[in-house]
Motif scaffolding. Structure first.
Motif, PDB file in Angstrom:
ATOM      1  N   GLU A  58      24.313  59.065  37.424  1.00  0.00           N
ATOM      2  CA  GLU A  58      22.851  58.602  37.748  1.00  0.00           C
ATOM      3  C   GLU A  58      22.272  57.852  36.662  1.00  0.00           C
ATOM      4  O   GLU A  58      21.267  57.292  36.529  1.00  0.00           O
ATOM      5  N   GLY A  59      22.580  58.508  35.395  1.00  0.00           N
ATOM      6  CA  GLY A  59      21.795  57.973  34.200  1.00  0.00           C
ATOM      7  C   GLY A  59      22.142  56.706  33.761  1.00  0.00           C
ATOM      8  O   GLY A  59      21.312  56.019  33.225  1.00  0.00           O
ATOM      9  N   LEU A  60      23.295  56.144  34.571  1.00  0.00           N
ATOM     10  CA  LEU A  60      23.569  54.686  34.431  1.00  0.00           C
ATOM     11  C   LEU A  60      22.641  53.737  35.297  1.00  0.00           C
ATOM     12  O   LEU A  60      22.659  52.385  34.872  1.00  0.00           O
ATOM     13  N   GLN A  61      21.593  54.375  35.886  1.00  0.00           N
ATOM     14  CA  GLN A  61      20.505  53.539  36.365  1.00  0.00           C
ATOM     15  C   GLN A  61      19.345  53.432  35.664  1.00  0.00           C
ATOM     16  O   GLN A  61      18.403  52.892  35.911  1.00  0.00           O
ATOM     17  N   ASP A  62      19.298  54.222  34.429  1.00  0.00           N
ATOM     18  CA  ASP A  62      18.122  54.455  33.581  1.00  0.00           C
ATOM     19  C   ASP A  62      17.778  52.990  33.036  1.00  0.00           C
ATOM     20  O   ASP A  62      18.590  51.918  33.030  1.00  0.00           O
ATOM     21  N   ARG A  63      16.286  52.938  32.629  1.00  0.00           N
ATOM     22  CA  ARG A  63      15.809  51.594  32.341  1.00  0.00           C
ATOM     23  C   ARG A  63      16.462  51.383  30.728  1.00  0.00           C
ATOM     24  O   ARG A  63      16.257  50.162  30.478  1.00  0.00           O
ATOM     25  N   SER A  64      16.549  52.466  29.867  1.00  0.00           N
ATOM     26  CA  SER A  64      17.128  51.977  28.609  1.00  0.00           C
ATOM     27  C   SER A  64      18.460  51.919  28.538  1.00  0.00           C
ATOM     28  O   SER A  64      19.338  52.448  28.825  1.00  0.00           O
ATOM     29  N   ALA A  65      18.977  50.814  27.930  1.00  0.00           N
ATOM     30  CA  ALA A  65      20.100  50.372  27.758  1.00  0.00           C
ATOM     31  C   ALA A  65      20.800  51.537  26.707  1.00  0.00           C
ATOM     32  O   ALA A  65      22.005  51.656  26.905  1.00  0.00           O
ATOM     33  N   LEU A  66      20.217  51.595  25.690  1.00  0.00           N
ATOM     34  CA  LEU A  66      20.672  52.726  24.829  1.00  0.00           C
ATOM     35  C   LEU A  66      20.998  54.166  25.559  1.00  0.00           C
ATOM     36  O   LEU A  66      22.298  54.654  25.366  1.00  0.00           O
ATOM     37  N   PHE A  67      20.446  54.580  26.596  1.00  0.00           N
ATOM     38  CA  PHE A  67      20.471  55.649  27.295  1.00  0.00           C
ATOM     39  C   PHE A  67      21.756  55.541  28.039  1.00  0.00           C
ATOM     40  O   PHE A  67      22.918  56.368  28.401  1.00  0.00           O
ATOM     41  N   ARG A  68      21.867  54.402  28.764  1.00  0.00           N
ATOM     42  CA  ARG A  68      23.157  53.811  29.856  1.00  0.00           C
ATOM     43  C   ARG A  68      24.316  53.903  28.886  1.00  0.00           C
ATOM     44  O   ARG A  68      25.326  54.380  29.187  1.00  0.00           O
ATOM     45  N   HIS A  69      24.342  53.243  27.545  1.00  0.00           N
ATOM     46  CA  HIS A  69      25.406  53.183  26.772  1.00  0.00           C
ATOM     47  C   HIS A  69      25.934  54.615  26.400  1.00  0.00           C
ATOM     48  O   HIS A  69      26.993  54.993  26.335  1.00  0.00           O
ATOM     49  N   GLU A  70      24.969  55.600  26.136  1.00  0.00           N
ATOM     50  CA  GLU A  70      25.536  56.842  25.592  1.00  0.00           C
ATOM     51  C   GLU A  70      26.080  57.455  26.873  1.00  0.00           C
ATOM     52  O   GLU A  70      27.072  58.527  26.808  1.00  0.00           O
ATOM     53  N   ILE A  71      25.689  57.459  28.099  1.00  0.00           N
ATOM     54  CA  ILE A  71      26.419  58.094  29.218  1.00  0.00           C
ATOM     55  C   ILE A  71      27.914  57.410  29.554  1.00  0.00           C
ATOM     56  O   ILE A  71      28.579  58.404  29.554  1.00  0.00           O
ATOM     57  N   ALA A  72      27.880  56.265  29.160  1.00  0.00           N
ATOM     58  CA  ALA A  72      29.334  55.806  29.209  1.00  0.00           C
ATOM     59  C   ALA A  72      30.063  56.235  27.946  1.00  0.00           C
ATOM     60  O   ALA A  72      31.320  56.560  28.332  1.00  0.00           O
ATOM     61  N   PHE A  73      29.575  56.510  26.716  1.00  0.00           N
ATOM     62  CA  PHE A  73      30.352  56.975  25.723  1.00  0.00           C
ATOM     63  C   PHE A  73      30.775  58.454  26.279  1.00  0.00           C
ATOM     64  O   PHE A  73      31.845  58.813  25.816  1.00  0.00           O
ATOM     65  N   VAL A  74      29.955  59.198  26.817  1.00  0.00           N
ATOM     66  CA  VAL A  74      30.090  60.493  27.191  1.00  0.00           C
ATOM     67  C   VAL A  74      31.442  60.502  28.211  1.00  0.00           C
ATOM     68  O   VAL A  74      32.351  61.529  28.083  1.00  0.00           O
TER      69      VAL A  74
END
Length: 337
Positions: free
Chosen positions: A232-248
Motif C-alpha cells: 500500500e506504500g507504493l501509492q504514497d505521494r513521495s517518490a522517495l518513499f515508493r522507491h524504498e518500498i520497492a527496495f525492501v
C-alpha cells in the motif's frame, strides 16, 4: 584521512591484484553494465570485511573511482555500497556527489542516505542545509531529513534504551525498525504508521523496516499480511518513499510483492527511480514464473535508468536461476576481468 579520500587514485599502487582487476572492470565504460555491477559487489564485499584488511581502503577508493561514469544507475549503486562499509573514509566522495547540484538527484539522494548510514556527525550541517533548502529536489530534501534523524538516533541515548527486533538482513538501513514495546508488533498498527503522511518520514521508515522483518522468512505466518501492508506504500505521494518500498521488496523476494512491482515498473508515469527499483526487485524474484518475461518487455524503455536496471535485473535473475554463491566476480580469478 579526508585529504586521502578525495583522491580516488591515492591507494591504487598499494592495492592487491584482485582489487586492481575489479577496479579496472568497474571503471571501464566498454565493459557490459551487468559485469560492472558484479565487480562493484565484489569490491563492496572486500570493503565491508570486518575486521578491516589491507584491501579495505583500496576497495573503497576503487568504488569511488567510478563516480565519473555517465550511468546514473551505476553511480547510485556506488553510493549505496559506500554507505554499507561502516568506514568514514567513504564520506568525502559521498559529500562531493551530494553537493554537486548538476548530479542526477537519484545519485545525490543515495549519497545522502549513505552518509546517514555511516552516521557521520560531521555532515549534519550539510544535511540540514539541504533539507531546509526549498530549491532542492524533493528526493534530496527528504533523504537529508531522514539522514539527519538517523544520525541523531544512532548517537542518542534513546538508541541504547530501545529494544529492536534482530533482523534477518545485514544491510545498514536508512532507519532502524520500530522499537519493540512490551508486546509483539501489530501489523495493523505498523501499517497505520507507515501510511500516515502527517508524521516524520523517519518514523514511517521505521515502520517500513519493521514490516519487512515480519515478512522474512517468506513462510513466516505474518509474511503475506506484512507484504500486502507494504504494498500500500507504493501509492504514497513521495517518490522517495515508493522507491524504498520497492527496495525492501527486492530484499524480501516474496512472491506476494510481484503484482505491485510489475504495476510500478509498467507505469510510464511513475518516477524513474521507483521504476528502476521495481525492476531490480523483480530481478531478485527471477526464478518465479513469468518474471523474466515481464522484465524483457522493458529492455528498450526510453528511460535509460530503467533500461539499465532491467539489464542488471535479468543478470540477477540468471544468478538466482543458476544458484550461484554470490552476485559478484569473486571468487573468479582476478585476471578474468
Amino acid at each position: 584521512m579526508a585529504n586521502e579520500s578525495t583522491s580516488p587514485d591515492a591507494q591504487i599502487d598499494n592495492a592487491s591484484q584482485t582489487v586492481k582487476a575489479l577496479r579496472a572492470t568497474l571503471t571501464s565504460e566498454t565493459t557490459p553494465l551487468a559485469r560492472r555491477f558484479r565487480a562493484l559487489f565484489s569490491l563492496k564485499h572486500l570493503a565491508c570485511l570486518q575486521p578491516a584488511t589491507e584491501d579495505t581502503i583500496p576497495a573503497i577508493e576503487a568504488i569511488a573511482a567510478a563516480f565519473p561514469s555517465p550511468s546514473a544507475l551505476l553511480k547510485h549503486e556506488l553510493a549505496y555500497c559506500l554507505g554499507q562499509t561502516k568506514n568514514l573514509h567513504a564520506v568525502p566522495s559521498l559529500r562531493h556527489v551530494l553537493e554537486d547540484k548538476d548530479e542526477d538527484s537519484m545519485c545525490r539522494h543515495e549519497a545522502a542516505e549513505a552518509i546517514g548510514a555511516l552516521a557521520d556527525t560531521s555532515s549534519l550541517d550539510l544535511l540540514r542545509k539541504l533539507r531546509d533548502d526549498a530549491s532542492e529536489p524533493d528526493v534530496v530534501r527528504e533523504t537529508c531529513e531522514i539522514a539527519v534523524d538517523r544520525i541523531l538516533w544512532e548517537t542518542s541515548e534513546q538508541r541504547q534504551a530501545e529494544k529492536v527486533k534482530k533482523s534477518d538482513f545485514t544491510s545498514i538501513d536508512p532507519a532502524p525498525p520500530t522499537a519493540l514495546s512490551s508486546k509483539e508488533h501489530s501489523i495493523p498498527e505498523l501499517k497505520k504508521t507507515l501510511l500516515d503522511t502527517s508524521i516524520p518520514l523517519f518514523q514511517r521508515y521505521r515502520a517500513m523496516f519493521a514490516l519487512r522483518d515480519l515478512s522474512s522468512p517468506p513462510d513466516l505466518p505474518t509474511a503475506r499480511e506484512a507484504v500486502e501492508a507494504l504494498a500500500e506504500g507504493l501509492q504514497d505521494r513521495s517518490a522517495l518513499f515508493r522507491h524504498e518500498i520497492a527496495f525492501v521488496f527486492g530484499q524480501l523476494s516474496h512472491p506476494a510483492s510481484i503484482p505491485s512491482l510489475v504495476a510500478a515498473l509498467s507505469n510510464k508515469e511513475e518516477a524513474s527511480m521507483v521504476r528502476h527499483e521495481a525492476a531490480e526487485a523483480l530481478g531478485s524474484l527471477g526464478d518465479e514464473e513469468g518474471v523474466e518475461d515481464v522484465l524483457k518487455k522493458f529492455l528498450d524503455d526510453p528511460e535509460v535508468v530503467v533500461k539499465d536496471s532491467v539489464i542488471v535485473a535479468l543478470d540477477m535473475a540468471e544468478y538466482e536461476r543458476n544458484g550461484e554463491f554470490e552476485y559478484s566476480l569473486i571468487p573468479e580469478p582476478a585476471a578474468a576481468s
